[in-house]
Design a protein around this motif. Structure first.
Motif, PDB file in Angstrom:
ATOM      1  N   THR A  72      28.581  -3.710 -10.816  1.00  0.00           N
ATOM      2  CA  THR A  72      29.725  -2.791 -10.762  1.00  0.00           C
ATOM      3  C   THR A  72      29.273  -1.339 -10.628  1.00  0.00           C
ATOM      4  OG1 THR A  72      29.783  -2.756 -13.191  1.00  0.00           O
ATOM      5  CG2 THR A  72      31.209  -4.331 -12.087  1.00  0.00           C
ATOM      6  N   THR A  73      28.196  -0.982 -11.315  1.00  0.00           N
ATOM      7  CA  THR A  73      27.713   0.404 -11.239  1.00  0.00           C
ATOM      8  C   THR A  73      27.243   0.742  -9.829  1.00  0.00           C
ATOM      9  OG1 THR A  73      27.025   0.353 -13.560  1.00  0.00           O
ATOM     10  CG2 THR A  73      26.055   2.054 -12.167  1.00  0.00           C
ATOM     11  N   THR A  74      26.486  -0.167  -9.226  1.00  0.00           N
ATOM     12  CA  THR A  74      25.973   0.087  -7.877  1.00  0.00           C
ATOM     13  C   THR A  74      27.106   0.163  -6.859  1.00  0.00           C
ATOM     14  OG1 THR A  74      23.956  -1.116  -8.459  1.00  0.00           O
ATOM     15  CG2 THR A  74      24.369  -0.723  -6.122  1.00  0.00           C
ATOM     16  N   LEU A  75      28.056  -0.754  -6.942  1.00  0.00           N
ATOM     17  CA  LEU A  75      29.173  -0.735  -5.994  1.00  0.00           C
ATOM     18  C   LEU A  75      30.044   0.501  -6.176  1.00  0.00           C
ATOM     19  CD1 LEU A  75      30.286  -4.488  -5.934  1.00  0.00           C
ATOM     20  CD2 LEU A  75      28.935  -3.243  -4.244  1.00  0.00           C
ATOM     21  N   ALA A  76      30.265   0.884  -7.432  1.00  0.00           N
ATOM     22  CA  ALA A  76      31.076   2.079  -7.687  1.00  0.00           C
ATOM     23  C   ALA A  76      30.402   3.323  -7.114  1.00  0.00           C
ATOM     24  CB  ALA A  76      31.312   2.236  -9.191  1.00  0.00           C
ATOM     25  N   ASN A  77      29.084   3.420  -7.264  1.00  0.00           N
ATOM     26  CA  ASN A  77      28.353   4.562  -6.702  1.00  0.00           C
ATOM     27  C   ASN A  77      28.411   4.553  -5.181  1.00  0.00           C
ATOM     28  OD1 ASN A  77      27.655   5.468  -9.243  1.00  0.00           O
ATOM     29  ND2 ASN A  77      25.668   4.427  -9.246  1.00  0.00           N
ATOM     30  N   ALA A  78      28.302   3.360  -4.581  1.00  0.00           N
ATOM     31  CA  ALA A  78      28.372   3.261  -3.121  1.00  0.00           C
ATOM     32  C   ALA A  78      29.751   3.683  -2.611  1.00  0.00           C
ATOM     33  CB  ALA A  78      28.042   1.835  -2.679  1.00  0.00           C
ATOM     34  N   LEU A  79      30.801   3.255  -3.310  1.00  0.00           N
ATOM     35  CA  LEU A  79      32.160   3.638  -2.912  1.00  0.00           C
ATOM     36  C   LEU A  79      32.378   5.137  -3.078  1.00  0.00           C
ATOM     37  CD1 LEU A  79      34.007   0.635  -4.551  1.00  0.00           C
ATOM     38  CD2 LEU A  79      34.087   1.199  -2.107  1.00  0.00           C
ATOM     39  N   GLY A  80      31.861   5.686  -4.162  1.00  0.00           N
ATOM     40  CA  GLY A  80      32.049   7.116  -4.411  1.00  0.00           C
ATOM     41  C   GLY A  80      31.307   7.990  -3.426  1.00  0.00           C
ATOM     42  N   SER A  81      30.154   7.511  -2.919  1.00  0.00           N
ATOM     43  CA  SER A  81      29.354   8.312  -1.991  1.00  0.00           C
ATOM     44  C   SER A  81      29.586   7.943  -0.535  1.00  0.00           C
ATOM     45  CB  SER A  81      27.866   8.138  -2.321  1.00  0.00           C
ATOM     46  OG  SER A  81      27.475   6.784  -2.186  1.00  0.00           O
ATOM     47  N   GLY A  82      30.453   6.952  -0.295  1.00  0.00           N
ATOM     48  CA  GLY A  82      30.739   6.540   1.074  1.00  0.00           C
ATOM     49  C   GLY A  82      29.606   5.767   1.723  1.00  0.00           C
TER      50      GLY A  82
ATOM     51  N   PRO B  82      38.661   4.641   0.412  1.00  0.00           N
ATOM     52  CA  PRO B  82      37.816   3.857  -0.491  1.00  0.00           C
ATOM     53  C   PRO B  82      37.537   4.607  -1.797  1.00  0.00           C
ATOM     54  CG  PRO B  82      36.899   3.881   1.732  1.00  0.00           C
ATOM     55  CD  PRO B  82      37.976   4.916   1.701  1.00  0.00           C
ATOM     56  N   THR B  83      37.686   3.880  -2.907  1.00  0.00           N
ATOM     57  CA  THR B  83      37.553   4.501  -4.218  1.00  0.00           C
ATOM     58  C   THR B  83      36.983   3.497  -5.217  1.00  0.00           C
ATOM     59  OG1 THR B  83      38.773   5.469  -6.070  1.00  0.00           O
ATOM     60  CG2 THR B  83      39.955   3.896  -4.700  1.00  0.00           C
ATOM     61  N   PRO B  84      36.158   3.954  -6.153  1.00  0.00           N
ATOM     62  CA  PRO B  84      35.650   3.042  -7.185  1.00  0.00           C
ATOM     63  C   PRO B  84      36.702   2.714  -8.241  1.00  0.00           C
ATOM     64  CG  PRO B  84      34.776   5.246  -7.519  1.00  0.00           C
ATOM     65  CD  PRO B  84      35.514   5.276  -6.221  1.00  0.00           C
ATOM     66  N   GLN B  85      37.840   3.386  -8.175  1.00  0.00           N
ATOM     67  CA  GLN B  85      38.893   3.144  -9.162  1.00  0.00           C
ATOM     68  C   GLN B  85      40.228   2.909  -8.436  1.00  0.00           C
ATOM     69  OE1 GLN B  85      38.700   6.657 -11.657  1.00  0.00           O
ATOM     70  NE2 GLN B  85      37.061   5.787 -12.913  1.00  0.00           N
ATOM     71  N   PRO B  86      40.412   1.725  -7.869  1.00  0.00           N
ATOM     72  CA  PRO B  86      41.683   1.450  -7.178  1.00  0.00           C
ATOM     73  C   PRO B  86      42.851   1.563  -8.138  1.00  0.00           C
ATOM     74  CG  PRO B  86      40.406  -0.563  -7.495  1.00  0.00           C
ATOM     75  CD  PRO B  86      39.502   0.566  -7.858  1.00  0.00           C
ATOM     76  N   CYS B  87      43.988   2.028  -7.612  1.00  0.00           N
ATOM     77  CA  CYS B  87      45.131   2.336  -8.479  1.00  0.00           C
ATOM     78  C   CYS B  87      45.786   1.082  -9.054  1.00  0.00           C
ATOM     79  CB  CYS B  87      46.160   3.160  -7.702  1.00  0.00           C
ATOM     80  SG  CYS B  87      46.923   2.245  -6.329  1.00  0.00           S
ATOM     81  N   GLY B  88      45.776   0.003  -8.292  1.00  0.00           N
ATOM     82  CA  GLY B  88      46.426  -1.216  -8.763  1.00  0.00           C
ATOM     83  C   GLY B  88      47.934  -1.185  -8.617  1.00  0.00           C
TER      84      GLY B  88
ATOM     85  N   LYS C 142      39.807  -4.615  -2.757  1.00  0.00           N
ATOM     86  CA  LYS C 142      40.874  -3.750  -3.244  1.00  0.00           C
ATOM     87  C   LYS C 142      40.449  -2.279  -3.185  1.00  0.00           C
ATOM     88  CE  LYS C 142      43.048  -5.187  -6.908  1.00  0.00           C
ATOM     89  NZ  LYS C 142      43.395  -5.473  -8.333  1.00  0.00           N
ATOM     90  N   ALA C 143      39.190  -2.011  -3.572  1.00  0.00           N
ATOM     91  CA  ALA C 143      38.694  -0.629  -3.566  1.00  0.00           C
ATOM     92  C   ALA C 143      38.650  -0.055  -2.158  1.00  0.00           C
ATOM     93  CB  ALA C 143      37.304  -0.577  -4.204  1.00  0.00           C
ATOM     94  N   LEU C 144      38.390  -0.898  -1.158  1.00  0.00           N
ATOM     95  CA  LEU C 144      38.303  -0.418   0.224  1.00  0.00           C
ATOM     96  C   LEU C 144      39.682  -0.212   0.854  1.00  0.00           C
ATOM     97  CD1 LEU C 144      35.366  -2.669   1.514  1.00  0.00           C
ATOM     98  CD2 LEU C 144      35.312  -0.180   1.215  1.00  0.00           C
ATOM     99  N   ASN C 145      40.692  -0.947   0.385  1.00  0.00           N
ATOM    100  CA  ASN C 145      42.018  -0.890   1.010  1.00  0.00           C
ATOM    101  C   ASN C 145      43.057  -0.147   0.198  1.00  0.00           C
ATOM    102  OD1 ASN C 145      42.253  -2.520   3.648  1.00  0.00           O
ATOM    103  ND2 ASN C 145      41.011  -3.859   2.341  1.00  0.00           N
ATOM    104  N   CYS C 146      42.705   0.305  -0.982  1.00  0.00           N
ATOM    105  CA  CYS C 146      43.660   1.060  -1.803  1.00  0.00           C
ATOM    106  C   CYS C 146      44.121   2.312  -1.064  1.00  0.00           C
ATOM    107  CB  CYS C 146      42.993   1.426  -3.133  1.00  0.00           C
ATOM    108  SG  CYS C 146      44.055   2.403  -4.237  1.00  0.00           S
ATOM    109  N   ASP C 147      45.338   2.703  -1.317  1.00  0.00           N
ATOM    110  CA  ASP C 147      45.875   3.917  -0.674  1.00  0.00           C
ATOM    111  C   ASP C 147      45.052   5.142  -1.037  1.00  0.00           C
ATOM    112  OD1 ASP C 147      47.792   2.376   0.454  1.00  0.00           O
ATOM    113  OD2 ASP C 147      49.447   3.044  -0.847  1.00  0.00           O
ATOM    114  N   LEU C 148      44.371   5.104  -2.193  1.00  0.00           N
ATOM    115  CA  LEU C 148      43.528   6.227  -2.613  1.00  0.00           C
ATOM    116  C   LEU C 148      42.106   6.091  -2.095  1.00  0.00           C
ATOM    117  CD1 LEU C 148      44.624   6.466  -6.371  1.00  0.00           C
ATOM    118  CD2 LEU C 148      45.549   7.711  -4.404  1.00  0.00           C
TER     119      LEU C 148
END
Length: 567
Positions: free
Chosen positions: A25-35, A68-74, A60-66
């Motif tokens: 989760t940490t690695t994926l979140a960093n990748a999403l945050g840095s593009g 790509p984001t490591p914290q999708p809104c849900g 979900k993180a890639l398709n969220c309206d916010l």
């Protein structure tokens, strides 16, 4: 609304809710945050550890309206649709039923289309190792140059079956099984949220049954809650799954430690009368002896034992009363016996015979310990390795448990018969018979010893050579594979030293030559004799001392044992 099982109801909806896979989760979140999101990921690991869940969270993180984001809104339409499994741009494919080239070709065609609902198209292929070789080959080009709007996420329990060409095009994440503490904590949170009444002991037992799988743990909890109307306790779980409680294994260990075969047989009878699976009990004994062995080796290894703390403490107390050799023998015998029980027509009868064997197994002792006693080595460990006997006698014909180990009773008989040997220092450890004075082996051995005393590096290289004496020429025959040693000895200073010392050892002037050739059999034997005399290994020295002792020599031959160094 129909009932939703706990495994689906409590599926994590954010990276923060994922338990025990922080390295992913940490690695994926960093990748999403840095593009820096890769176009292909491979999630590997045992069943029920969160691979598919993580794939959906990444989608979900890639398709969220916010995103790509490591914290999708849900809360957006994309997040809700992905969570419900109705999002058209996230395709989950079961490779077990879509294994052929045609299936992959269809996937490649779909990958060319632009997303219809969201921003990205995500292809999640579960059990990807089930694809055929042709299907993998058809997927290669798409993986290497995928459309910019497509991402591939593969999940598998058998990564060794995936071609390297596929592995090289993916970022791989290895998921691990959950620790007992993580499973207990998560199950506790769920039961409190669902207002279920369950005891801590029952939670620990369910978690241990899951063997590290979160999905299995939730399924077991679901089934247990459905079967009990009131509070779910340990007894109810044991009864529901037909399990043998930890207390029975502890009692069985006490019977072995007390040499009490009757008590051990009574326990087997009680288990059979209660309807327990005796083959499963035998499987549990393998794990029980393994746990005792780990605790005897080092109490710090308790963290590797997936059992409640109180049980681990009781096992540690029992392990302290055993020796490592005894527990190693028990674990090996239990594993062999379990394999036999699985196919036995009368498993109970065979299990009873095995139980008697465990209860009468003589404690084991290393031959090096016997050597220490017989030769009067100061400060040598006492027989038994300093631990109490398990009280457990190897029946006639039982294979030796470990190389160099014999029963403590046999060792005691040898020591008793050799008391005069121990009392006599001359008989306690006799010197190796000297080679005949003037023989080539003896003279060359002296030469090697003198060279080694002055130039250890040259002396060590000289041990790789077989000597050959031809008139006034001493040839040093090096096999072709010992090029480094040959070059070292061939140096001018080394040859000068050898010539000088050879004159002293052989009593005449010799010309030293270095030869590259495979030595004859007798020449190779001579070289080995010199090496054993001049620079024996610790193993060779131990074997020599054991074989030259008449009592130990007969003991080794009679038992078919092998001398090992316990260090």
């Amino acid at each position: 609304m129909s009932y939703q099982v706990l495994a689906r109801k409590w599926r994590p909806q954010t990276f923060a809710q994922m338990v025990g896979q922080e390295h992913v989760t940490t690695t994926l979140a960093n990748a999403l945050g840095s593009g820096r999101v890769a176009h292909a990921y491979l999630f590997t690991g045992p069943r029920g550890c969160g691979k598919t869940t993580m794939a959906r969270l990444l989608a979900k993180a890639l398709n969220c309206d916010l995103g790509p984001t490591p914290q999708p809104c849900g809360e957006c339409a994309s997040c809700k649709a992905i969570a419900a499994g109705t999002f058209l741009d996230v395709l989950e494919i079961d490779a077990a039923s879509n294994t052929g080239v045609d299936n992959v070709r269809e996937l490649r065609e779909n990958a060319q289309y632009q997303p219809t609902q969201g921003k990205k198209r995500i292809f999640i292929i579960d059990e990807v190792h089930m694809l055929s070789k042709g299907a993998f080959n058809a997927l290669l080009k798409t993986l290497e140059e995928p459309p910019p709007h497509c991402y591939f996420i593969f999940a598998t329990t058998e990564p060794v079956r995936i071609p390297r060409t596929i592995l090289s095009r993916c970022q791989r994440f290895d998921f691990r099984l959950f620790r007992l503490e993580e499973l207990v904590a998560h199950l506790g949170e769920i039961t409190r949220a669902e207002s279920y009444s369950i005891t801590p002991q029952a939670l620990e037992l369910l978690a241990s049954l899951a063997e590290g799988s979160m999905r299995d743990a939730l399924s077991l909890l679901d089934q247990a809650i459905s079967s009990v109307g009131g509070t779910l306790d340990e007894a109810a779980v044991l009864s529901l799954y037909g399990l043998v409680g930890h207390d029975r294994y502890l009692a069985f260990n006490e019977a072995l430690l007390a040499h009490d075969a009757r008590k051990a047989l009574d326990l087997v009878d009680e288990l059979a009368a209660a309807g327990h699976d005796l083959v499963e009990f035998a499987r549990g004994l393998v794990g029980d002896f393994r746990d005792l062995l780990l605790l005897r080796l080092d109490p710090a290894l308790a963290a590797r034992i997936e059992k409640p703390e109180a049980v681990r403490a009781a096992l540690a107390a029992q392990a302290a009363r055993c020796s490592v050799q005894d527990l190693l023998h028990l674990a090996q015998r239990a594993a062999d016996n379990y394999a036999r029980l699985e196919h036995a027509p009368q498993p109970r009868w065979l299990l009873e015979a095995q139980v008697v064997e465990y209860a009468q197994l003589e404690s084991q002792v290393l031959l090096s310990e016997i050597l220490g006693r017989l030769e009067g080595i100061g400060g040598a460990p006492t027989l038994g390795g300093g631990a109490a006997s398990t009280g457990v006698s190897t029946p006639p014909g039982t294979p030796s448990p470990a190389s160099g180990a014999v029963s403590r009773a046999a060792a005691a008989r040898v020591v008793s018969a050799s008391q005069s040997l121990v009392a006599s220092s001359a008989a306690g450890a006799r010197e190796a018979p000297a080679l005949e004075p003037g023989s080539l082996a003896a003279l060359f051995g002296q030469l090697v010893e003198r060279v080694h005393a002055q130039k250890p590096a040259i002396g060590s290289c000289l041990l790789a050579a077989a000597p050959r004496l031809c008139d006034d020429v001493l040839q040093l025959v090096f096999p072709p594979e010992h090029g480094f040693q040959r070059e070292t000895v061939s140096q001018r200073r080394a040859l000068a030293l050898l010539t000088e010392l050879a004159r002293e050892c052989f009593g005449r002037t010799l010309r030293v030559e270095v030869v590259t050739q495979v030595p004859e059999r007798d020449e190779e034997q001579l070289r080995q004799d010199v090496q054993r005399r001049v620079a024996p290994t610790k193993q060779q020295e131990l074997e020599r001392r054991a074989r030259e002792n008449p009592d130990l020599g007969r003991l080794l031959e009679g038992l078919g044992g092998q001398v090992i160094d316990e260090g």
